[in-house]
Scaffold this motif. Structure first.
Motif, mmCIF file in Angstrom:
data_model
loop_
_atom_site.group_PDB
_atom_site.id
_atom_site.type_symbol
_atom_site.label_atom_id
_atom_site.label_comp_id
_atom_site.label_asym_id
_atom_site.label_seq_id
_atom_site.Cartn_x
_atom_site.Cartn_y
_atom_site.Cartn_z
ATOM 1 N N GLY A 1 0.820 -1.207 0.000
ATOM 2 C CA GLY A 1 0.000 0.000 0.000
ATOM 3 C C GLY A 1 0.850 1.252 0.000
ATOM 4 O O GLY A 1 0.560 2.218 -0.711
ATOM 5 N N LEU A 2 1.920 1.204 0.777
ATOM 6 C CA LEU A 2 2.812 2.356 0.862
ATOM 7 C C LEU A 2 3.433 2.657 -0.506
ATOM 8 O O LEU A 2 3.450 3.799 -0.961
ATOM 9 C CB LEU A 2 3.914 2.087 1.895
ATOM 10 N N CYS A 3 3.908 1.619 -1.137
ATOM 11 C CA CYS A 3 4.518 1.805 -2.456
ATOM 12 C C CYS A 3 3.501 2.401 -3.420
ATOM 13 O O CYS A 3 3.797 3.331 -4.176
ATOM 14 C CB CYS A 3 5.010 0.475 -3.009
ATOM 15 N N GLU A 4 2.315 1.797 -3.395
ATOM 16 C CA GLU A 4 1.252 2.255 -4.278
ATOM 17 C C GLU A 4 1.016 3.749 -4.068
ATOM 18 O O GLU A 4 0.907 4.530 -5.008
ATOM 19 C CB GLU A 4 -0.016 1.491 -3.927
ATOM 20 N N ALA A 5 0.974 4.131 -2.802
ATOM 21 C CA ALA A 5 0.704 5.518 -2.457
ATOM 22 C C ALA A 5 1.807 6.433 -2.952
ATOM 23 O O ALA A 5 1.551 7.481 -3.534
ATOM 24 C CB ALA A 5 0.542 5.644 -0.941
ATOM 25 N N ILE A 6 3.047 5.999 -2.749
ATOM 26 C CA ILE A 6 4.182 6.837 -3.172
ATOM 27 C C ILE A 6 4.147 7.043 -4.674
ATOM 28 O O ILE A 6 4.292 8.153 -5.176
ATOM 29 C CB ILE A 6 5.518 6.187 -2.737
#
Lengths: 658, 480
Positions: free
Chosen positions: B60-65
Motif C-alpha cells: 500500500g505504501l509503495c502504491e501511495a508513493i
C-alpha cells in the motif's frame, strides 16, 4: 532407349576439311605435321590438291607421274615438297618462288636400306627413317641438294612422329617393344633414353609383337606421352584393355606414369582433345574420356577410370558434296565409328572414303549433368579450355533451382575456383615484381602469366552468378547470406582481397531483410573489410539503422586516409567542436578551411560555439602568420562581420605584440 | 570536472555490512481495488514468511508513493525512495504490474564501550539508483526470458498461473542475486565479445550456416567461446539477457565437471566413433541413457508478432558453446538429439581447438607489453560490447572486482553524470586513496579508467589516458 541429345559430350567439328575421297585414281595422304590432306590423282599428273586446316595452307598443283606415290609432305611453311616413290630415295620440289622448280632426289645413305618414311622437322630439315636407322638432312633448295647432318644406325620396325615436339619414336628389337626416341631441334639431333613397353605376353619364339597401331604420341598438359593401347589377353591376368601412358621427359628416363582402365575389350582408337585422352571403342560405337590429372580416390595411384560414362560422338549429318547439290536435299547422317575412319593425333579423324577431315571437340555443357560429384566436376572443368561459362552456369545451378547443392558442396566449389584464381594472382604478382626489379638478372624466363578461362574472378562471380542469385525471390535470404559468406570465407582463406561490391551485396541483402544486428556483428569482426565506399554506404543507412553512423566513423578512422570525410560527417551532425578536436588530433588543423567550420558553427545558432570556433581560428592564424586576421583567400569576411555584430569589435583578438 | 571523493572511514573494530535484499514483491493494484481485498493485489512477496498485514501495508505504501509522485510528473513515475535504513526501487514493466525491491543500505556497526549496544551508522549515499534500478529490470527480463510476459501468464491461466510462475521463478532467482557485488556492469548489462581474427570468425559463420542448413529445425544459433559471445542470430536485446543467463548461471554450474574431465575422454561410450568432446548443457546429460529425457528449457524472444517460444539447446565442446534455438511447437526427439550430437560434436570440437590455437597465436603476437597495466571498463551502447579489466572471471556466486568498492562507486557516479547529457564529455576525479579515475564519453561509447599514480598531475593523467586510447582503442573513432 535413345539418349537425350545433350548427353553427347564429344562432337565432330562443324566445318570439316573436305577433299576428294580416296579411289582407284585418287590416293589420299595425310601429313600430321602440317595437318594437310593430299589428294594425288594419277600419281600427280592430273593434279595434287592439298587441303589444310585453313585456306592459306591449301594448294593445288601438278607434278609428273614418276611412279606410285608412297608418301608426300610439305616442309613447314609449304616451302619444299618431298615425295617418296621408291624405297630407296625421296624426291624434292621447290615451292619457293624464284627457285628452280625442277625435281631433285636424295637416296638414303645406308646401303641396302629401305626408306620407311620421312619427316620434316623444319622448313629445310628432313629425317629419313629406314629399316636400318635414321638420316638427318639439311635441304639446300637453291643448290637442289641435301647435306647429311647426322645419322644413326639402328634396326627399325616402324616409327612414329610427334610434330609438336619434333620427336621421332623408333620401334626396335625383334619384338618391337624397345622404343627409341630422338629429338630434333635447329639442326641438331639428340638421342633420348630408350625404354621398354611391357607386353602382356612374351611370344615364343620372339616375333614382332608391338604394333604401330597400338602406340601414339601426344602432348598432354604440356608433357610428351607415349600412349600404349594394351589389349586384354586371356593368358595374362588382364580382363579388359587399358591404355598405358609413358611419360617422356626432354631429359631423363621415360617412366610408366598412368594407366587408363577401359573396362572392355575390342578395337580402340585414341585422340587427345583439350588435354583429355579420348578412347574410341568401335564395337560399342562409344567413346570414353580420361583426365590424367583427375585423382581417383578409390583407385591406386595414377590408375584412372573414365571421367564420364561412355557416350557416342554427337550424331553428324554430312551436307551432300559435289557441284550438283540440290538445296532441298536433306543432309545424310554420317556413319560414326566407321571402319574407314583413320584417327590421327592429337584430335583428327579422317574418313578417306568420304573425303572428310574433322577435328574432334569436347562439349562441356553435357558433362555437367553426367558428373554428379560437383567437386570432381569442378576439377574437371577447371582444366578445360573453354570452361568459363560452363563453370559459371554450374555455380548458378548449385545455388538455384531443384538441383541446389548443400553448403558444403557450395564451399567446395568456391574453394576450387579460388585456388585457381589465387594461383593466377600470385603468378601475376611475382611477374610484376620481377618486371619492376628490372629484366636484367636472368629473369628473361619470366613470362607474363596467361589468364586462362579457368580464372574465375570476383567480378565474374558477381556478374554471372551472385547478383542474379541474390535477387531471386524463391531463395531464402538465410541461404543467400550463407552463400555470400561462404564465398567471402573462401576468398579470405586463399588470401584474396575481397572487392567491396561483394560486401555491398551482403549489406544489401541484410538490409532488405532488416537483419541489422547481423550486419553490425559482421562489421564488428571486420568481416566486411574497411573501404571508403563501404563507409559511405553505411552512412546512408543511418536513417534506418542509427548505429550505422558509429560503424561508419570507425571505419573511416581505421582507413586513416579519410580524415576529410570524418570532418564532413561531424560537421553535418553539427558536432563542430568534435570536428575541431579531431582535426587537431590528427595534425590537420593548420590546413583546414576555417570557413567550413565557421559556417557550421554559425548554423547551429549557438553563439558561444561560434565564438569558440572563431577564436580558435584566430589563434591559429596568429600562430601561423603572426596575425589573428583571416586571409582574403579564406573568404571569412562575413563571419568576421557576424562576430563583430554579436560580440563587438573589442572581442576580436588583437594582433599580438609579443 | 575535478572532484574529490570523501575519505573512507575505517577502523579495525568496526563492522561493515554490505547492502542486502530486504524484500522483493510484485503487485498489481487493479487486482484488489476494494477495501478488504488488498491481499489480491500481491502476486509475489519475498520473504514469504512476513505477516499478511505487513505485506499489505508495504504494498500500500509503495502504491501511495507512486500515485503521489505521479502528480508531479505523470510521464516519469517514481523510480526509487531513499530512506535512512533502506532504499526502495519501483519498476512497472507492464501496465499496472509493479516490481518493488527493497535494499538495506550498507552500514557500519561501531562498538560502544561499557556494554552499550553498538551504534549503527547507515551509509545511505553509498548505493546507486542506476545500479539497483538495473538489477530490478534484469529480474524482470530474466523472468520474461523463461516465462514470457506477465500478461501472457494471465491470458493462459489467470492470476493463479501467474502467481505460480512467479513463485517458481523468483524463489530460486532471488537467491542468486548478490546485491553486494552489483556495480556499473549491471547498469550496462553488456556483452563481452571474444576477440577473433577474421578467418576464424568466417569459419564459425560457415559452421553455423551449415548446421542450420542440415538441421533445418534450428531457427537461431548463438556461438560463444570462453563465456564470450562470437555470434548471435538472436536480436540484440534477447541476446543480452540470454547472455546474462548463460554466463552467470548456466556456464558456471557446468564448469567444474569440465575442468575435471579435460584430459580423459569425456565420452568413452563413443570411442568407436569419431571422438569428440561435445555434450549437452541443457537437456539430456547422457544420450545413451535409455531413460534420458529430451526436454529443454524454453525461452521467449521477441518476434515480428510479439514473441516466440523456443527450445534452448546449449551444446558445448571444450570452451566453445553453441546455443541452438528451435520453435517450441516442435517436439524434440532422441533421434534429433543424436543427429545433432553426431553432426555438431566433431565440428565444434575441431572449431574449439582452432579458436584456441588462433587465440594463443594472437596473444603471442600482441605480447605482454600490449596487455594494459590500466584498469578500465569500456562500454559501447551501440553493440552492448563491454570490456573490463577490473572484473575477475564471473562465477555463479560472486562477481569479483579487483578495486575497492569506493572506486566502483565513483565510476557509477560518473556514469550518472554522463547519462544526464547527450554530449561527449570527460571527467577526471582524484580519489582520496591516491587513485585517479577518468571517465570519457564519446558518441555512444563510455570508457572508465582507474590509474594508480600517486604523484601524477592532471596533465600527466590526461596523457596516460590518451596513450591507453591509442593502444587499446585505435581502431574505433574515439574522440580525445
Amino acid at each position: 532407349m535413345t539418349e537425350p541429345p545433350q548427353q553427347h559430350y564429344l562432337e565432330l567439328s562443324e566445318n570439316p576439311v573436305q577433299f576428294e575421297h580416296a579411289s582407284s585414281v585418287n590416293n589420299v595422304f595425310f601429313d600430321e605435321a602440317n595437318k594437310q590432306v593430299f589428294a594425288v590423282r594419277s600419281g600427280g599428273a592430273t593434279g595434287v590438291v592439298v587441303k589444310g586446316p585453313d585456306d592459306k595452307s591449301s594448294v593445288a598443283f601438278r607434278m609428273d607421274d614418276k611412279g606410285e606415290v608412297k608418301c608426300i609432305k610439305f616442309s613447314i611453311g609449304n616451302k619444299i615438297l618431298a615425295v617418296q616413290r621408291t624405297s630407296k630415295s625421296v624426291d624434292f620440289i621447290n615451292f619457293i618462288p624464284d627457285y628452280p622448280h625442277t625435281e631433285f632426289s636424295q637416296e638414303c645413305k645406308t646401303k641396302n636400306a629401305n626408306v620407311l618414311g620421312f619427316c620434316w622437322t623444319n622448313w629445310n630439315e628432313i629425317v629419313f627413317i629406314t629399316d636400318q636407322g635414321i638420316e638427318f638432312y639439311q635441304v639446300f633448295p637453291d643448290k637442289r641438294s641435301l647435306k647429311l647432318l647426322k645419322n644413326q644406325s639402328i634396326n627399325v620396325n616402324w616409327y612414329q612422329y610427334c610434330p609438336e615436339t619434333a620427336v621421332i619414336l623408333l620401334s626396335t628389337t625383334v619384338q618391337g617393344n624397345i622404343l627409341q626416341p630422338f629429338a630434333f631441334r635447329n639442326g641438331t639431333m639428340s638421342k633420348m633414353s630408350k625404354f621398354e613397353i611391357e607386353l602382356p605376353v612374351i611370344p615364343k619364339p620372339a616375333k614382332l609383337s608391338l604394333s604401330e597401331r597400338d602406340i601414339a604420341m601426344a602432348t598432354i598438359y604440356g608433357q610428351l606421352y607415349v600412349m600404349y593401347l594394351k589389349h586384354h589377353s586371356r593368358t595374362a591376368n588382364s580382363p579388359s584393355a587399358e591404355v598405358v601412358l609413358y611419360h617422356l621427359p626432354r631429359e631423363g628416363a621415360c617412366k610408366k606414369s598412368h594407366v587408363l582402365k577401359l573396362n572392355t575389350t575390342g578395337k580402340f582408337a585414341l585422340n587427345i582433345v583439350d588435354n583429355l585422352v579420348v578412347v574410341h571403342h568401335q564395337s560399342s560405337q562409344t567413346s570414353l574420356i580420361f583426365d590424367i590429372k583427375l585423382k581417383e580416390p578409390d583407385c591406386a595411384v595414377n590408375t584412372h577410370q573414365p571421367v564420364l560414362p561412355a557416350r557416342s560422338i554427337h550424331p553428324y549429318r554430312m551436307p551432300l558434296a559435289g557441284p550438283a547439290v540440290v538445296p532441298s536435299q536433306p543432309p545424310v547422317p554420317c556413319q560414326l565409328y566407321s571402319s574407314s575412319w583413320s584417327v590421327f593425333q592429337p584430335d583428327i579423324i579422317i574418313s578417306a572414303s568420304e573425303g572428310y577431315l574433322w577435328y574432334l571437340q569436347v562439349k562441356l555443357h553435357p558433362t555437367v549433368n553426367l558428373l554428379q560429384d560437383k567437386g570432381k566436376l569442378m576439377d574437371f572443368l577447371l582444366r578445360r579450355r573453354d570452361c568459363k561459362m560452363v563453370i559459371l552456369s554450374v555455380c548458378s545451378q548449385i545455388l538455384e533451382g531443384g538441383d541446389k547443392g548443400s553448403l558444403p558442396v557450395v564451399a567446395t566449389v568456391f574453394d576450387k575456383l579460388n585456388q585457381v584464381y589465387k594461383e593466377y594472382l600470385e603468378a601475376e604478382q611475382s611477374y610484376t615484381v620481377a618486371m619492376e626489379s628490372g629484366p636484367s638478372r636472368g629473369s628473361a624466363a619470366q613470362k607474363r602469366p596467361v589468364r586462362t578461362q579457368a580464372v574465375i574472378d570476383q567480378s565474374d562471380m558477381y556478374t554471372h552468378v551472385l547478383s542474379s542469385f541474390t535477387e531471386r525471390k524463391e531463395v531464402s535470404h538465410k541461404f543467400v547470406i550463407a552463400v555470400l559468406m561462404e564465398y567471402i570465407r573462401s576468398l579470405n582463406q586463399h588470401q584474396i582481397t575481397v572487392q567491396h561490391y561483394l560486401y555491398e551485396l551482403v549489406i544489401k541483402t541484410l538490409v532488405q531483410h532488416n537483419l541489422f544486428y547481423m550486419l553490425h556483428q559482421f562489421l564488428q569482426y571486420h568481416v566486411l573489410s574497411d573501404s571508403k565506399p563501404l563507409a559511405c554506404l553505411l552512412l546512408s543507412l543511418e536513417s534506418t539503422y542509427p548505429p550505422a553512423h558509429q560503424l561508419s566513423l570507425d571505419m573511416l578512422k581505421r582507413l586513416s586516409t579519410a580524415n576529410d570525410e570524418i570532418v564532413e560527417v561531424l560537421l553535418s551532425k553539427q558536432q563542430v567542436l568534435g570536428a575541431l578536436r579531431f582535426i587537431r588530433s590528427v595534425g590537420g588543423h593548420d590546413n583546414v578551411s576555417a570557413r567550413k567550420f565557421l559556417d557550421a558553427a554559425r548554423q547551429t545558432g549557438d553563439q558561444m560555439l561560434f565564438y569558440t570556433v572563431f577564436r580558435s581560428f584566430q589563434q591559429r592564424n596568429q600562430r601561423l602568420r603572426g596575425s589573428p586576421a583571416f586571409n582574403p583567400g579564406e573568404h571569412c569576411e562575413e563571419h568576421v562581420v557576424h562576430f563583430k555584430q554579436l560580440f563587438g569589435e573589442q572581442a576580436l583578438m588583437k594582433p599580438s605584440t609579443v | 570536472m575535478l572532484m574529490i571523493s570523501p575519505r573512507m572511514a575505517s577502523a579495525m573494530q568496526e563492522k561493515q555490512y554490505t547492502p542486502s535484499l530486504l524484500s522483493f514483491f510484485i503487485y498489481n493494484p487493479t487486482f484488489g481495488p476494494r477495501e478488504g481485498e488488498e491481499e489480491k493485489k500481491i502476486l509475489f512477496y519475498h520473504p514469504s514468511d512476513i505477516e499478511k498485514n505487513e505485506k499489505i501495508r508495504n504494498v500500500g505504501l509503495c502504491e501511495a508513493i507512486v500515485q503521489f509522485t505521479r502528480t508531479f510528473c505523470p510521464t516519469k513515475p517514481a523510480k526509487s525512495l531513499h530512506t535512512q535504513k533502506n532504499r526502495q526501487f519501483f519498476f512497472e514493466p507492464e501496465d499496472n504490474f509493479w516490481i518493488v525491491m527493497v535494499v538495506r543500505n550498507p552500514m557500519i556497526e561501531k562498538p560502544n564501550k561499557d556494554g552499550k549496544p553498538p551504534t549503527i551508522e547507515y551509509q545511505e549515499e553509498e548505493i546507486l539508483d542506476t545500479v539497483y534500478g538495473a538489477v530490478v529490470r534484469q529480474c524482470y527480463s530474466m523472468y520474461k526470458l523463461f516465462n514470457g510476459t506477465f500478461g501472457r501468464a494471465m491470458e493462459a491461466g489467470g492470476v493463479e498461473l501467474l502467481t505460480q510462475k512467479l513463485e517458481k521463478f523468483f524463489y530460486r532467482y532471488l537467491q542468486t542475486l548478490h546485491l553486494q557485488s552489483c556495480d556499473l556492469l549491471d547498469v550496462f548489462g553488456g556483452i563481452s565479445f571474444f576477440p577473433l581474427d577474421k578467418m576464424t570468425y568466417l569459419k564459425i559463420q560457415s559452421f553455423v550456416n551449415r548446421v542450420e542448413e542440415s538441421l533445418s529445425l534450428i531457427k537461431y544459433t548463438a556461438f560463444l567461446y570462453n563465456d564470450q559471445l562470437i555470434w548471435s542470430g538472436l536480436e540484440q536485446d534477447d541476446m543480452r539477457i540470454l547472455y546474462k543467463y548463460l554466463t552467470t548461471s548456466l556456464f558456471p554450474r557446468h564448469s567444474e565437471p569440465e575442468l575435471a574431465g579435460r584430459d580423459s575422454p569425456l565420452r568413452p561410450e563413443v570411442a568407436g566413433n569419431l571422438l569428440h568432446y561435445g555434450r549437452f548443457l541443457t537437456g539430456p546429460t547422457n544420450l545413451k541413457d535409455p531413460e534420458a529425457k529430451f526436454r529443454f528449457p524454453k525461452i521467449f524472444v521477441t518476434a515480428e508478432d510479439g514473441y516466440e517460444e523456443l527450445h534452448l539447446i546449449v551444446y558445448k565442446a571444450m570452451s566453445a558453446a553453441a546455443c541452438f534455438m528451435i520453435s517450441a511447437s516442435v517436439e524434440l526427439t532422441r533421434d534429433f538429439c543424436e543427429q545433432l550430437d553426431g553432426l555438431v560434436g566433431p565440428q565444434l570440437t575441431l572449431l574449439a581447438s582452432d579458436i584456441c590455437e588462433q587465440f594463443t597465436i594472437n596473444r603471442r603476437i600482441s605480447g605482454p607489453e600490449k596487455e594494459p597495466q590500466f584498469k578500465f571498463i569500456y562500454f559501447n551502447h551501440m553493440n552492448l560490447a563491454e570490456k573490463s579489466t577490473i572484473h575477475m572471471r564471473k562465477t555463479a556466486s560472486v562477481c569479483l572486482t579487483s578495486v575497492h568498492p569506493d572506486l566502483m562507486k565513483i565510476l557509477g557516479d560518473i556514469n550518472c553524470d554522463f547519462a544526464r547529457v547527450d554530449e561527449d564529455e570527460e571527467i577526471i576525479v582524484k580519489a582520496m586513496t591516491d587513485y585517479w579515475v577518468v571517465g570519457k564519453k564519446s558518441d555512444q561509447r563510455e570508457l572508465y579508467v582507474i590509474l594508480n599514480q600517486k604523484n601524477a598531475n592532471l596533465i600527466e593523467v590526461n596523457e596516460e589516458v590518451k596513450r591507453l586510447c591509442a593502444t587499446q582503442f585505435n581502431n574505433i573513432f574515439f574522440l580525445d
